[in-house]
Design a protein around this motif. Structure first.
Motif, mmCIF file in Angstrom:
data_model
loop_
_atom_site.group_PDB
_atom_site.id
_atom_site.type_symbol
_atom_site.label_atom_id
_atom_site.label_comp_id
_atom_site.label_asym_id
_atom_site.label_seq_id
_atom_site.Cartn_x
_atom_site.Cartn_y
_atom_site.Cartn_z
ATOM 1 N N TYR A 52 0.816 -1.206 0.000
ATOM 2 C CA TYR A 52 0.000 0.000 0.000
ATOM 3 C C TYR A 52 0.858 1.267 0.000
ATOM 4 O O TYR A 52 0.481 2.280 -0.597
ATOM 5 C CB TYR A 52 -0.954 -0.005 1.195
ATOM 6 C CG TYR A 52 -2.074 -1.004 1.033
ATOM 7 C CD1 TYR A 52 -3.091 -0.803 0.104
ATOM 8 C CD2 TYR A 52 -2.112 -2.173 1.796
ATOM 9 C CE1 TYR A 52 -4.111 -1.726 -0.057
ATOM 10 C CE2 TYR A 52 -3.141 -3.101 1.641
ATOM 11 C CZ TYR A 52 -4.130 -2.871 0.705
ATOM 12 O OH TYR A 52 -5.133 -3.791 0.544
ATOM 13 N N TRP A 79 -6.287 7.774 3.243
ATOM 14 C CA TRP A 79 -6.593 6.706 2.289
ATOM 15 C C TRP A 79 -5.645 5.518 2.478
ATOM 16 O O TRP A 79 -6.065 4.369 2.442
ATOM 17 C CB TRP A 79 -6.497 7.226 0.855
ATOM 18 C CG TRP A 79 -7.524 8.271 0.532
ATOM 19 C CD1 TRP A 79 -8.728 8.456 1.170
ATOM 20 C CD2 TRP A 79 -7.452 9.282 -0.473
ATOM 21 N NE1 TRP A 79 -9.403 9.522 0.616
ATOM 22 C CE2 TRP A 79 -8.646 10.049 -0.395
ATOM 23 C CE3 TRP A 79 -6.509 9.636 -1.430
ATOM 24 C CZ2 TRP A 79 -8.919 11.117 -1.251
ATOM 25 C CZ3 TRP A 79 -6.769 10.693 -2.287
ATOM 26 C CH2 TRP A 79 -7.953 11.429 -2.197
ATOM 27 N N ASP A 83 -6.768 1.845 3.979
ATOM 28 C CA ASP A 83 -6.574 0.670 3.118
ATOM 29 C C ASP A 83 -5.771 -0.407 3.839
ATOM 30 O O ASP A 83 -6.100 -1.597 3.785
ATOM 31 C CB ASP A 83 -5.857 1.073 1.821
ATOM 32 C CG ASP A 83 -6.819 1.628 0.779
ATOM 33 O OD1 ASP A 83 -8.036 1.663 1.030
ATOM 34 O OD2 ASP A 83 -6.340 2.028 -0.309
ATOM 35 N N SER A 93 -9.358 -4.462 1.211
ATOM 36 C CA SER A 93 -9.034 -3.044 1.159
ATOM 37 C C SER A 93 -10.288 -2.213 0.944
ATOM 38 O O SER A 93 -11.291 -2.700 0.409
ATOM 39 C CB SER A 93 -8.041 -2.792 0.018
ATOM 40 O OG SER A 93 -7.886 -1.411 -0.235
ATOM 41 N N HIS A 95 -9.932 0.320 -1.002
ATOM 42 C CA HIS A 95 -9.621 0.775 -2.372
ATOM 43 C C HIS A 95 -9.600 2.304 -2.494
ATOM 44 O O HIS A 95 -9.883 2.848 -3.558
ATOM 45 C CB HIS A 95 -10.609 0.182 -3.380
ATOM 46 C CG HIS A 95 -10.653 -1.317 -3.356
ATOM 47 N ND1 HIS A 95 -9.591 -2.094 -3.797
ATOM 48 C CD2 HIS A 95 -11.610 -2.183 -2.923
ATOM 49 C CE1 HIS A 95 -9.900 -3.376 -3.647
ATOM 50 N NE2 HIS A 95 -11.108 -3.450 -3.113
#
Length: 357
Positions: A52, A79, A83, A93, A95
């Motif tokens: 990630y 974000w 995730d 996740s 996403h």
């Protein structure tokens, strides 16, 4: 001293979570969760975390023309951490990095957190009965709970053992007769505690570094002189970056992700606290923000000075810095079980400054 229900459980019909459980049940839940937060589990989870972070870096380069355009790093940090923790709790996740946007569940989480803050405030001023009525009509809470239920159903249906953050509780579901609603509530807490707090720390560190270019340059020199290639970067190896860890400690001091709220109730008969008698029923807390900015604990407490954390505790004390007063993860048997995941923040910070700036 027990946690104050006003702050940990203002809505009475909600299931107990690791934040509000009594001492005995809390210890039991914590032991069940501990494997997922161990060093061995962290090493096993490292490839997932790195995936990630690599995606974060590649997306930043794509979207902002290799640093030629401005971006809102606060959103990108959120974000990324959502995730990561979504995968570590639900096995899937959100996403956010792929879609460059917040998942509807996360948006409902932020709304429910704000809603909960209002409910706590109303309970504190004596309107607890009104809170119970309002809570039944709270759409943001209902949406957040439904999203959590849906994702938890997917997680529980997965076959085979997963060395993730939720495996410990999931394995004890039948033995301890844990209700699905209680599992849902604790999954919700794990995601919030493991994502937004890390994103907040990274946002604070970034803001402080960008407003102190000399410190940023010193950090960059340490980072870029320590590794020959990105392949050498691991959660273990970044912990050898002493200046970077000092930067993160100073960021945690000036920009604590949890400023207050760990409120306890003085038991029957009262207690002696810091040499003073405090009567029963009094709400007491250790207030992070005040401690971190007090002249009693720090020399020039409002200044961003990572070097204070490079000294030994004895040497720092002579200069007016009581390093032990920094306790961003609390202390004692109910301290943050995910404190080792501060290294995830270090990991993320390293990648951002090495590959972006």
């Amino acid at each position: 001293m027990t946690k104050a229900k006003t702050f940990t459980k203002p809505i009475r019909d909600r299931p107990e979570t690791i934040l509000s459980l009594n001492r005995e049940d809390h210890s039991k839940f914590r032991r069940a969760l501990s494997h997922g937060f161990s060093d061995s589990a962290l090493r096993q989870q490292e490839p997932l975390i790195a995936k990630y972070i690599d995606l974060l870096i590649s997306r930043l380069h794509e979207e902002y023309d290799n640093g030629k355009k401005r971006c809102n790093l606060e959103a990108w940090y959120n974000w990324t951490t959502f995730d990561v923790v979504g995968d570590l709790v639900f096995g899937q996740s959100f996403h956010c990095l792929e879609n460059i946007d917040y998942h509807p569940w996360i948006e409902s989480i932020f709304k429910s957190v704000r809603f909960s803050a209002i409910m706590i405030a109303l309970t504190y001023i004596g309107l607890g009965e009104l809170v119970q009525i309002i809570a039944k009509c709270g759409s943001s809470l209902r949406r957040a709970r439904q999203y959590t239920r849906n994702m938890l159903n997917v997680r529980l249906a997965m076959e085979g053992k997963r060395d993730d953050l939720f495996e410990g509780i999931a394995k004890k579901r039948d033995e301890w007769n844990i209700s699905f609603e209680m599992l849902t509530a604790n999954a919700f807490i794990l995601v919030i505690a493991g994502s937004e707090t890390t994103a907040t720390t990274l946002s604070g560190a970034t803001s402080l570094l960008l407003s102190h270019p000399d410190i940023l340059e010193k950090l960059q020199r340490e980072v870029r002189s320590s590794f020959k290639s990105a392949d050498e970067i691991t959660i273990t190896s970044v912990n050898k970056l002493h200046y970077m860890l000092a930067v993160l400690n100073e960021a945690l001091r000036l920009y604590p992700p949890v400023m207050a709220g760990l409120v306890r109730t003085v038991p029957r008969g009262g207690e002696q606290i810091a040499g003073r008698y405090v009567p029963e029923g009094t709400l007491v807390e250790v207030q992070q923000w005040s401690i971190n900015h007090s002249k009693d604990n720090w020399n020039d407490p409002w200044a961003f000075q990572p070097e204070r954390f490079l000294a030994t505790p004895e040497a720092a004390a002579k200069d007016g810095d009581k390093l032990e007063s920094l306790q961003p993860f609390s202390a004692g048997p109910r301290n943050c079980i995910g404190r080792k995941y501060d290294r995830i923040a270090s990991f993320s910070d390293f990648f951002v400054y090495n590959k972006v700036t």
